[in-house]
Design a protein around this motif. Structure first.
Motif, mmCIF file in Angstrom:
data_model
loop_
_atom_site.group_PDB
_atom_site.id
_atom_site.type_symbol
_atom_site.label_atom_id
_atom_site.label_comp_id
_atom_site.label_asym_id
_atom_site.label_seq_id
_atom_site.Cartn_x
_atom_site.Cartn_y
_atom_site.Cartn_z
ATOM 1 N N LYS A 104 0.834 -1.198 0.000
ATOM 2 C CA LYS A 104 0.000 0.000 0.000
ATOM 3 C C LYS A 104 0.873 1.255 0.000
ATOM 4 C CE LYS A 104 -3.661 2.202 2.600
ATOM 5 N NZ LYS A 104 -4.106 2.387 3.970
ATOM 6 N N ASP A 105 1.916 1.227 0.816
ATOM 7 C CA ASP A 105 2.843 2.361 0.858
ATOM 8 C C ASP A 105 3.473 2.591 -0.510
ATOM 9 O OD1 ASP A 105 2.302 2.715 3.460
ATOM 10 O OD2 ASP A 105 4.176 1.851 4.231
ATOM 11 N N GLU A 106 3.690 1.504 -1.221
ATOM 12 C CA GLU A 106 4.340 1.628 -2.525
ATOM 13 C C GLU A 106 3.323 1.748 -3.654
ATOM 14 O OE1 GLU A 106 6.977 -1.711 -2.705
ATOM 15 O OE2 GLU A 106 8.162 -0.996 -1.002
ATOM 16 N N GLY A 107 2.047 1.826 -3.282
ATOM 17 C CA GLY A 107 1.002 2.043 -4.268
ATOM 18 C C GLY A 107 0.839 0.922 -5.268
ATOM 19 N N ARG A 108 0.889 -0.319 -4.810
ATOM 20 C CA ARG A 108 0.735 -1.460 -5.719
ATOM 21 C C ARG A 108 -0.022 -2.570 -5.002
ATOM 22 N NH1 ARG A 108 4.240 -5.268 -3.745
ATOM 23 N NH2 ARG A 108 5.894 -4.440 -2.441
ATOM 24 N N VAL A 109 -0.276 -3.653 -5.714
ATOM 25 C CA VAL A 109 -0.862 -4.815 -5.041
ATOM 26 C C VAL A 109 0.277 -5.765 -4.650
ATOM 27 C CG1 VAL A 109 -3.120 -4.722 -6.159
ATOM 28 C CG2 VAL A 109 -1.258 -6.005 -7.231
ATOM 29 N N VAL A 110 -0.054 -6.683 -3.766
ATOM 30 C CA VAL A 110 0.963 -7.630 -3.312
ATOM 31 C C VAL A 110 1.349 -8.545 -4.468
ATOM 32 C CG1 VAL A 110 1.414 -9.511 -1.693
ATOM 33 C CG2 VAL A 110 0.097 -7.533 -0.953
ATOM 34 N N LYS A 111 2.657 -8.713 -4.638
ATOM 35 C CA LYS A 111 3.145 -9.531 -5.761
ATOM 36 C C LYS A 111 3.096 -11.015 -5.417
ATOM 37 C CE LYS A 111 6.822 -6.878 -5.863
ATOM 38 N NZ LYS A 111 8.052 -6.181 -6.075
ATOM 39 N N ASP A 112 3.103 -11.825 -6.444
ATOM 40 C CA ASP A 112 3.099 -13.269 -6.215
ATOM 41 C C ASP A 112 4.412 -13.678 -5.539
ATOM 42 O OD1 ASP A 112 2.069 -15.843 -6.303
ATOM 43 O OD2 ASP A 112 3.217 -16.310 -8.110
ATOM 44 N N GLY A 113 4.301 -14.472 -4.505
ATOM 45 C CA GLY A 113 5.489 -14.938 -3.800
ATOM 46 C C GLY A 113 5.941 -14.004 -2.701
ATOM 47 N N GLU A 114 5.311 -12.839 -2.612
ATOM 48 C CA GLU A 114 5.727 -11.865 -1.598
ATOM 49 C C GLU A 114 5.312 -12.322 -0.198
ATOM 50 O OE1 GLU A 114 4.595 -7.945 -2.772
ATOM 51 O OE2 GLU A 114 5.351 -7.058 -0.932
ATOM 52 N N VAL A 115 4.144 -12.950 -0.111
ATOM 53 C CA VAL A 115 3.685 -13.450 1.191
ATOM 54 C C VAL A 115 3.882 -14.953 1.230
ATOM 55 C CG1 VAL A 115 1.843 -13.413 2.879
ATOM 56 C CG2 VAL A 115 1.777 -11.853 0.947
ATOM 57 N N GLN A 116 4.529 -15.399 2.239
ATOM 58 C CA GLN A 116 4.691 -16.826 2.448
ATOM 59 C C GLN A 116 4.296 -17.143 3.876
ATOM 60 O OE1 GLN A 116 5.943 -19.405 0.329
ATOM 61 N NE2 GLN A 116 5.364 -17.831 -1.118
ATOM 62 N N PRO A 117 3.278 -17.963 4.092
ATOM 63 C CA PRO A 117 3.017 -18.370 5.475
ATOM 64 C C PRO A 117 4.183 -19.206 6.007
ATOM 65 C CG PRO A 117 1.486 -19.441 3.962
ATOM 66 C CD PRO A 117 2.340 -18.547 3.144
ATOM 67 N N ALA A 118 4.248 -19.340 7.313
ATOM 68 C CA ALA A 118 5.401 -19.997 7.931
ATOM 69 C C ALA A 118 5.611 -21.403 7.385
ATOM 70 C CB ALA A 118 5.208 -20.053 9.444
ATOM 71 N N CYS A 119 4.511 -22.121 7.124
ATOM 72 C CA CYS A 119 4.650 -23.504 6.657
ATOM 73 C C CYS A 119 5.256 -23.548 5.270
ATOM 74 C CB CYS A 119 3.288 -24.200 6.664
ATOM 75 S SG CYS A 119 1.999 -23.330 5.762
ATOM 76 N N ALA A 120 4.792 -22.641 4.390
ATOM 77 C CA ALA A 120 5.274 -22.662 3.010
ATOM 78 C C ALA A 120 6.727 -22.244 2.951
ATOM 79 C CB ALA A 120 4.418 -21.749 2.151
ATOM 80 N N SER A 121 7.099 -21.256 3.782
ATOM 81 C CA SER A 121 8.447 -20.726 3.635
ATOM 82 C C SER A 121 9.494 -21.694 4.164
ATOM 83 C CB SER A 121 8.563 -19.356 4.300
ATOM 84 O OG SER A 121 8.770 -19.500 5.659
ATOM 85 N N THR A 122 9.136 -22.564 5.097
ATOM 86 C CA THR A 122 10.152 -23.469 5.636
ATOM 87 C C THR A 122 10.192 -24.793 4.883
ATOM 88 O OG1 THR A 122 11.115 -24.172 7.721
ATOM 89 C CG2 THR A 122 8.827 -24.772 7.373
ATOM 90 N N CYS A 123 9.168 -25.094 4.108
ATOM 91 C CA CYS A 123 9.030 -26.428 3.498
ATOM 92 C C CYS A 123 10.274 -26.792 2.687
ATOM 93 C CB CYS A 123 7.796 -26.482 2.607
ATOM 94 S SG CYS A 123 7.588 -28.095 1.845
ATOM 95 N N PRO A 124 10.994 -27.832 3.090
ATOM 96 C CA PRO A 124 12.225 -28.184 2.389
ATOM 97 C C PRO A 124 11.991 -28.654 0.957
ATOM 98 C CG PRO A 124 12.164 -29.205 4.545
ATOM 99 C CD PRO A 124 10.808 -28.663 4.284
ATOM 100 N N THR A 125 10.772 -29.079 0.633
ATOM 101 C CA THR A 125 10.542 -29.574 -0.725
ATOM 102 C C THR A 125 9.619 -28.664 -1.519
ATOM 103 O OG1 THR A 125 8.648 -30.900 -0.068
ATOM 104 C CG2 THR A 125 10.783 -31.958 0.069
ATOM 105 N N ASP A 126 9.367 -27.489 -1.023
ATOM 106 C CA ASP A 126 8.477 -26.533 -1.699
ATOM 107 C C ASP A 126 7.150 -27.169 -2.088
ATOM 108 O OD1 ASP A 126 10.431 -24.506 -1.582
ATOM 109 O OD2 ASP A 126 11.443 -25.425 -3.292
#
Lengths: 446, 995
Positions: B923-945
């Motif tokens: 919002k500060d940068e005047g855009r929408v959230v990009k794909d891959g920008e948000v990762q929940p904790a489970c997704a970001s740690t997953c060793p096998t994606d």
């Protein structure tokens, strides 16, 4: 001259009616005190258990993932069910002019009021945060928080509170002329109590005219509630998507079951009562035969409902439903299921025989068995369904805890405490309506 | 001011804050001395610390020798979360369960908080660091040797120790780590020359045959291997699906994830490898290495297979599959090393790889400077010398090792250590070894200290302290420097270990421009600029040329001995235990073992036949007696172990170590025999019998049958390929036509009776690829850490009250499938568009927002639990009690997430706090959230994606593409129209290759 030639009408005089029935208000004896002390002990056990549960957390109860409703909701449905037959007897049968209701309706109504008062505690007891129970009420507040009218639990709040209000009103209106009769004989504190609660009843024709009209209206008002309350309670289950709960047969099935268990409770209460207060004249085998017939009828409705559930599970070709209905009779928890079938469907079949219908001992035993069966019915519906839902990885078991047992015992204590007090303070059989069917007093010569 | 409105409104928010700040400032500056509690922490705010905004520091994980890179999330000076470093060449963003849990080692409430000293048989007394180091130094000055026992070291601390040892001849350094698979290194050295090491690339291998090596769990570098393996599990091209075979006596997590599990008898691995080598050579005709030919020429396959539990046809087809594959990989370790002979097995695997032409394709060989791999061997030699009275050392210093716990029961360690006049323990907590010591020096955790390591040539990890030390602790490097300066060792004199590391890095990378480079190194967590596949390939080819002649006597000798028919006790490390140092972390105790779903304790897996032969039934507590000792543990009857094996995880049975560890389970090391070359993890059972005991096996899942409900689905690779040709998978359903509830791929939206939810900008969704989910449970621990999920303890888990928002569930395969277990499946809130939980809540505590998230308002919840009953996925967890954490474990709590109170429901939120953070930035940068920008904790740690998260309205997003996959399905949706936001991708069954 006999005013009525009817088995409902005892052959006694007006004075005798007053004499016999108001004798129930005499100072209690040892037996009453023993019963009352037992009831108070029950309340103490329940109170202690609840205190512990509030202090340590709802986890003291045996309910757990995935069975998050258990004994408390079973108790709730059970007591709402008990509450049912009172209104049926007093209002519906009044409108149908069924004479056999006259002798039992007062005690049945008292039972209704106290059973609803007991049932009403359980939704609060079972809450994770009981102090916030009032959030279920739609009251205006600065935070614009509102309740969810889509939730069957909210419908419950309205259904049960409406039922309690109407049945209390109906009950107290019916009591007025009888309290006045008691007032006329009472002395001391009781005199004051009855004077206040009889609301200045003098027995004038005008008062009688208004009374009869009001009673009729309330009977009409209460009648739909007989159907609505337990239908709404059944929607707690039927509106969900839990296999074993999600079924359209629940409202009629629950209403029939409620009448069934309520009548059984009336029998459980009145058999010792007629003995203790020597009311055999007023509560005759004829009354019990009528109740037995109604019990037999509702038992068969319940039996039909059980069977139809199995049929629909098979017919639906729904694997989850089918598994649930295989599980109930043949799974790990077959005992409560077969206990329910035995108590609710098999034992009541004995009532086809006159010998059984007229045996007070058997009726007393049967009435208790039926209530055990009906408690098990709700228990089966609630916990068997929850223990085997969609994802087998999340199936689980349930263990009864002492807190749940304590609170259940407490609920019986609570109910009987009120009932015992009532019996000693107000006439448990309607003087007014009995007098309507007994022989008219002879005109005095003056 | 021209804006009239602003003046009218009186105080603006900004003015109000100014006044508030000024008042606070005055209070802080002493005008109101009577209320010092009101002081605002940052009068002059440090530039990098903004309250409410997290800082991230690069570090590296020190839990095992793999050397994964991490980043530490720090809020208001406290480390609150670990993530894998996305740029690190080893783990590439993944982090395993143990790595996630190392935060709880740092905040362990039972850590030693200051140096402690005691005379013999007196209680510990605190002392200052100066005195402590003085005592240590004077002890080493006594006549006799001083032994410094550490974990295998690398980087600056290794150099520090080397210099110390070189300067002081009476100080001897011994490396010891029971969990280390040293056999790999020993084998590499014996084949490719001293200092040689091997690494593997699973992403290139079409066929993998693993003899006991649990490469997806604990073996060598599990996160790296899992990541590489997973690329061949959910391939873009279907022909790329790999085929993996696990040959081991018990069904490990790796074996479950293999296409085929071959159940061999323990101790037969070496013979099987020889038989495999011989069969491969007979298929091939001529051997590349004459020595291989010579080795097997006199052996007969039939004899080798005798008693191994593996049939000739199985071995034959395995050999055929391996030789016909373009690239393959043969490894051995784990249960192959359980009995002595692990080194020879590893040698044979390398020879087989050479014959299959895998070296420089899937097996890389490189040279390292850290040669001496005597490791555990020299430690056991010392123990024997102590025991025999041949050696009377002046002192023994144990640094970050806990031998009293992990040394096999066959050694009488108590007696041996009693001969040591002075024993010091440098450790995080009061473990079993520290309890014996005279001097306990509290070590700083890796989050509190500088450190570096070199897990592989070309990869230099650099770890910075993410926060101030919690207690009066020091890092191992600083302690050694202090000791060195007391002993007058010039070479290691340095103001601090930090300066020492800097000087090391300076000498490696050069003087000029060092400061700029250093900042970059610290920022990115190390230096791996010279690391690359090309380099590895070149080195491997060079090594291949210089291959040595192996001493094969050992192999030949062992080939003659017969496979034992006795009952074998096999111990193994799991994804939650490591070698026992995770036992005092409540998350790891409560994390269900993926296969048994057991928590908080030990158990013994036993085959039904063995159980009935010994008249044992499920849950019985048994007494296991071997030559070396006795232990008691409950049994778990399962056909997932070989008939003559009882298997038990290591890591439990602590007597000390802390409140969560001590008294839980049994210590498998107690019954293990003497280890000679490398650590032995198996033993012959003398007797197994029912014992009196109360220990209970508590599991979180009790039912493993799916009843064709299609919850976890598998699809045959051949079927997929066929359907792909047609491409017109998306077929329309006719009105009234019955749809197939088990159909895969995008389905037509059924006709809806009611108005559906609309999502104007975002609709958050997830996809979980079951083809690459290994069940490693890293997501579960990450979720505990991120979302402040309470740990409830064994008793409450037994009642079903565990709070985990994700459960890793698994189901048994149907008859006739190759693996006994169909697969693993993370089950979490599905964020249904048509959520059954929402309409039933009487107070709107749970509701749907227009971003597609099913929200839970804890404050509004009254606890009717109706939502939990109506949830078809059973992912809602209720706070039955108020759960409390001891200090300082509370410091780990994520300030962005509410700590829930007694009596409220909770569940997965899709890490809404992370979504909001990204949305605020966007919002500060005047855009929408990009794909891959948000990762929940489970997704970001997953060793096998396996887990993908994003906005499904964005047609370019990864999650949208996955949702349209031909393998996609939504659990139960076809039955109950819940419209989950999670698309599961069916597991691929490789039916094209069969062994």
């Amino acid at each position: 001259m006999k005013r009525l030639d009817h088995p409902a009408a005892p052959s006694v005089s007006y004075e005798q009616v007053d004499e016999d029935i108001l004798a129930t208000l005499n100072p209690p004896g040892f037996g009453w005190f023993m019963l009352f002390a037992t009831a108070l002990c029950g309340v103490a056990v329940g109170g202690f258990s609840w205190y512990q549960q509030i202090k340590n957390g709802i986890g003291l109860a045996g309910i757990t993932h995935p069975i998050m409703w258990g004994v408390y909701i079973t108790d709730f449905v059970f007591w709402v069910g008990i509450a049912h037959s009172g209104t049926l007897i007093s209002a519906v049968l009044y409108l149908f002019r069924a004479k056999w209701r006259i002798a039992i309706y007062r005690i049945a109504e008292a039972m209704t009021v106290f059973a609803v008062a007991t049932a009403g505690l359980f939704p609060i007891i079972h809450l994770g945060r009981p102090a916030n129970f009032y959030w279920l009420l739609p009251y205006p507040n600065q935070r614009y928080l509102w309740v969810n009218f889509r939730s069957p639990l909210l419908w419950d709040v309205f259904a049960v509170s409406t039922y309690l209000t109407v049945s209390v009103l109906f009950f107290t209106i019916g009591l007025i002329p009888d309290i006045a009769a008691a007032r006329d004989r009472a002395k001391g504190v009781r005199k004051i109590l009855y004077s206040v609660t009889s609301l200045g009843w003098t027995g004038s024709s005008n008062q009688w005219r208004h009374y009869a009209a009001a009673y009729g209206f309330f009977a009409a008002l209460a009648t739909p509630l007989v159907l609505s309350v337990h239908s709404v309670v059944s929607w707690d289950f039927a509106m969900s998507i839990v296999p074993g709960w999600h079924t359209t047969i629940f409202p009629p099935y629950f209403v029939a079951g409620a009448i069934f268990s309520g009548l059984a409770m009336v029998i459980t209460i009145t058999i010792p009562m007629r003995k203790a207060f020597k009311l055999e004249k007023y509560l005759t085998t004829w009354h019990y035969e009528k109740m037995s017939q109604l019990i037999l009828f509702t038992s068969m409705i319940v039996f039909y409902a059980y069977s139809i559930e199995f049929f629909i599970a098979w017919y639906s070709n729904n694997t989850f439903e089918q598994y649930q209905f295989w599980f109930r009779p043949f799974g790990e928890y077959w005992l409560p299921f077969w206990g329910m079938v035995t108590c609710n469907c098999i034992f009541p079949q004995t009532l086809w025989f006159k010998k059984c219908r007229t045996s007070f001992t058997w009726l007393f035993i049967l009435s208790i068995l039926i209530n055990i069966g009906m408690w098990l019915e709700r228990f089966n519906i609630i916990f068997q369904s929850l223990s085997r839902e969609y994802d087998p990885a999340a199936w689980g078991a349930y263990n009864f805890s002492w807190v749940e047992a304590g609170i259940t015992v407490g609920s019986f204590g609570w109910f009987f405490m009120f009932l015992l007090v009532f019996i000693k303070f107000f006439p448990s059989v309607s003087l007014t309506e009995i007098k309507e069917i007994v022989e008219l007093p002879k005109e005095s010569k003056a | 001011m021209s804006d009239g409105k602003k003046i009218k409104s009186g105080y603006s928010r900004r003015d109000f804050l100014k006044v508030l700040g000024a008042t606070g400032g005055l209070a802080a500056s002493g005008c109101a001395p009577e209320i010092p509690e009101k002081i605002i922490p940052y009068v002059v705010q440090p530039e990098e610390i903004v309250p409410g905004v997290a800082s991230w520091y690069s570090a590296s994980c020190s839990e095992c020798s793999a050397g994964c890179g991490t980043v530490v999330r720090v809020r208001e000076g406290r480390a609150v979360k670990l993530e894998g470093n996305k740029n690190h060449p080893i783990n590439k963003g993944g982090l395993c369960a143990i790595g996630q849990s190392s935060l709880q080692a740092h905040y362990d409430p039972d850590r030693v908080r200051e140096p402690l000293f005691r005379e013999i048989k007196t209680p510990f007394k605190p002392l200052s660091w100066e005195e402590a180091v003085k005592k240590l130094a004077s002890a080493t000055k006594e006549s006799g040797n001083t032994y410094l026992v550490t974990k295998p070291l690398s980087g600056s601390v290794a150099r520090l120790v080397r210099e110390l040892v070189e300067a002081k001849s009476n100080i001897k350094h011994i490396e010891f780590d029971s969990s280390l698979d040293v056999d790999q290194d020993l084998a590499a050295e014996s084949i490719f020359g001293s200092g040689s090491r091997v690494s593997y690339d699973f992403s290139k291998a079409d066929v993998v045959a693993s003899f006991g090596a649990d490469y997806l769990e604990t073996w060598v570098s599990p996160v790296e291997f899992s990541k590489a393996w997973s690329q061949r599990r959910k391939p873009s091209k279907l022909g790329d699906v790999n085929y993996t075979v696990s040959i081991q006596p018990r069904l490990s997590l790796t074996a479950v994830n293999a296409n085929k599990w071959i159940k061999n008898k323990p101790g037969s691995e070496l013979k099987l490898l020889l038989a495999l080598l011989k069969t491969i050579l007979s298929h091939k005709g001529k051997a590349d290495n004459a020595q291989s030919q010579e080795l097997v020429s006199s052996l007969s396959v039939d004899e080798l297979l005798n008693g191994s539990g593996v049939s000739k046809s199985e071995l034959d087809s395995l050999a055929k599959t391996l030789t016909s594959a373009k690239n393959s990989l043969v490894i051995s370790g784990g249960s192959s090393s359980s009995f002595a002979g692990g080194k020879e097995c590893a040698e044979l695997s390398l020879l087989i790889n050479q014959e299959l032409g895998n070296i420089s394709k899937t097996v890389f060989v490189f040279k390292t400077l850290n040669s001496s791999k005597e490791s555990n061997k020299s430690f056991y030699k010392l123990l024997e010398a102590l025991d025999a009275g041949k050696e009377t050392p002046a002192a023994v210093i144990f640094a970050d090792v806990n031998p009293v716990f992990v040394v096999p029961g066959a050694y009488n360690l108590e007696k041996s250590l009693a001969r040591v006049p002075f024993m010091a323990s440098i450790s995080l907590s009061m473990d079993e070894t520290a309890k014996y010591a005279n001097l306990v020096l509290p070590m700083s955790s890796s989050l509190e200290s500088w450190g570096d390591s070199e897990p592989r040539p070309g990869i230099y990890n650099l770890s910075q302290p993410a926060m101030q030390p919690l207690y009066k602790t020091q890092s191992l490097g600083d302690i050694l420097i202090a000791l060195g300066s007391r002993l007058g060792v010039e070479a290691i004199s340095s103001p601090s270990f930090y300066e020492y590391i800097r000087s090391q890095w300076k000498s490696r990378t050069g003087e000029s421009g060092f400061e700029r480079r250093w900042i970059k190194f610290v920022e990115q967590g190390g230096d791996w600029s010279s690391y690359g596949v090309k380099n590895l390939e070149a080195q491997s080819k060079k090594s291949l040329a210089g291959i040595k002649k192996v001493k094969t006597e050992g192999i030949k000798e062992r080939a003659k001995s017969s496979v034992t028919k006795d009952l074998v006790f096999l111990s193994y490390a799991t994804i939650k235990s490591a070698n026992g140092n995770t036992a005092n972390r409540p998350w790891m105790q409560e994390l269900p073992d993926p296969l048994t779903t057991a928590v908080w304790g030990s158990w013994i897996d036993i085959h039904p036949e063995t159980a009935s032969a010994n008249s044992l039934s499920q849950g019985n507590v048994v007494r296991v007696r071997t030559e070396s000792g006795v232990l008691h543990a409950p049994i778990n009857i399962t056909s997932n172990v070989a008939e003559n094996v009882v298997a038990m995880p290591i890591g439990q049975g602590h007597e000390a170590f802390g409140r969560y560890a001590s008294g839980i389970g049994a210590n498998a090391f107690e019954v293990l025999p003497v280890s000679k070359d490398s650590q032995v993890f198996a033993s012959i059972v003398k007797k197994i019998e029912r014992a009196v005991g109360k220990d209970e096996l508590v599991t979180t899942q009790q039912f493993f049958e799916q009843f064709d409900r299609g919850i976890l689905r598998t699809v045959a690779a051949s079927k997929l390929a066929k359907e792909k040709h047609g491409h017109a998978k998306h077929k329309k359903h006719k009105e009234g036509e019955h749809h197939d509830p088990l159909a895969l791929g995008p389905q037509d939206e059924p006709k809806q009776m009611y108005k559906q939810m609309t999502h104007p900008l975002y609709r958050w969704a997830m996809s979980i690829d079951l083809a690459s989910c290994t069940g490693c449970s890293a997501c579960v621990v990450a979720c505990y850490a991120e979302n402040n999920i309470p740990v409830v303890g064994k008793e409450l888990v037994a009642q079903g009250r565990e709070m985990s928002w994700i459960r890793i569930q698994h189901f048994n395969s149907q008859q006739g499938k190759e693996s006994p277990i169909e697969g693993f499946m993370p089950m979490l809130c599905q964020h249904c568009n048509n959520a059954p939980c929402e309409p039933v809540c009487p107070v709107y505590a749970t509701y749907h927002n227009e971003e597609g998230i099913n929200h839970m308002v804890y404050n509004r919840c009254v606890g009717t639990r109706y939502c939990g009953n109506n949830c078809s996925y059973k992912v809602r967890r209720f706070n039955w009690f108020q759960y409390k954490l001891p200090e300082p474990l509370t410091w780990q709590l994520n300030p962005d997430v509410t700590v829930r109170a007694l009596g409220v429901m909770e569940k997965c939120t899709f890490c809404v706090q992370r979504i909001r953070e990204s949305q605020h930035i966007a919002k500060d940068e005047g855009r929408v959230v990009k794909d891959g920008e948000v990762q929940p904790a489970c997704a970001s740690t997953c060793p096998t994606d396996a887990i993908t998260f994003g906005n499904i309205l964005d047609k370019k997003s990864a999650v949208y593409k996955n949702s349209q996959s031909e393998r996609g399905y939504k659990v139960l949706d076809a039955h109950i129209n819940t419209q989950p936001a999670i698309t599961y991708l069916a597991k691929i069954e490789n039916d094209k290759v069969r062994v």
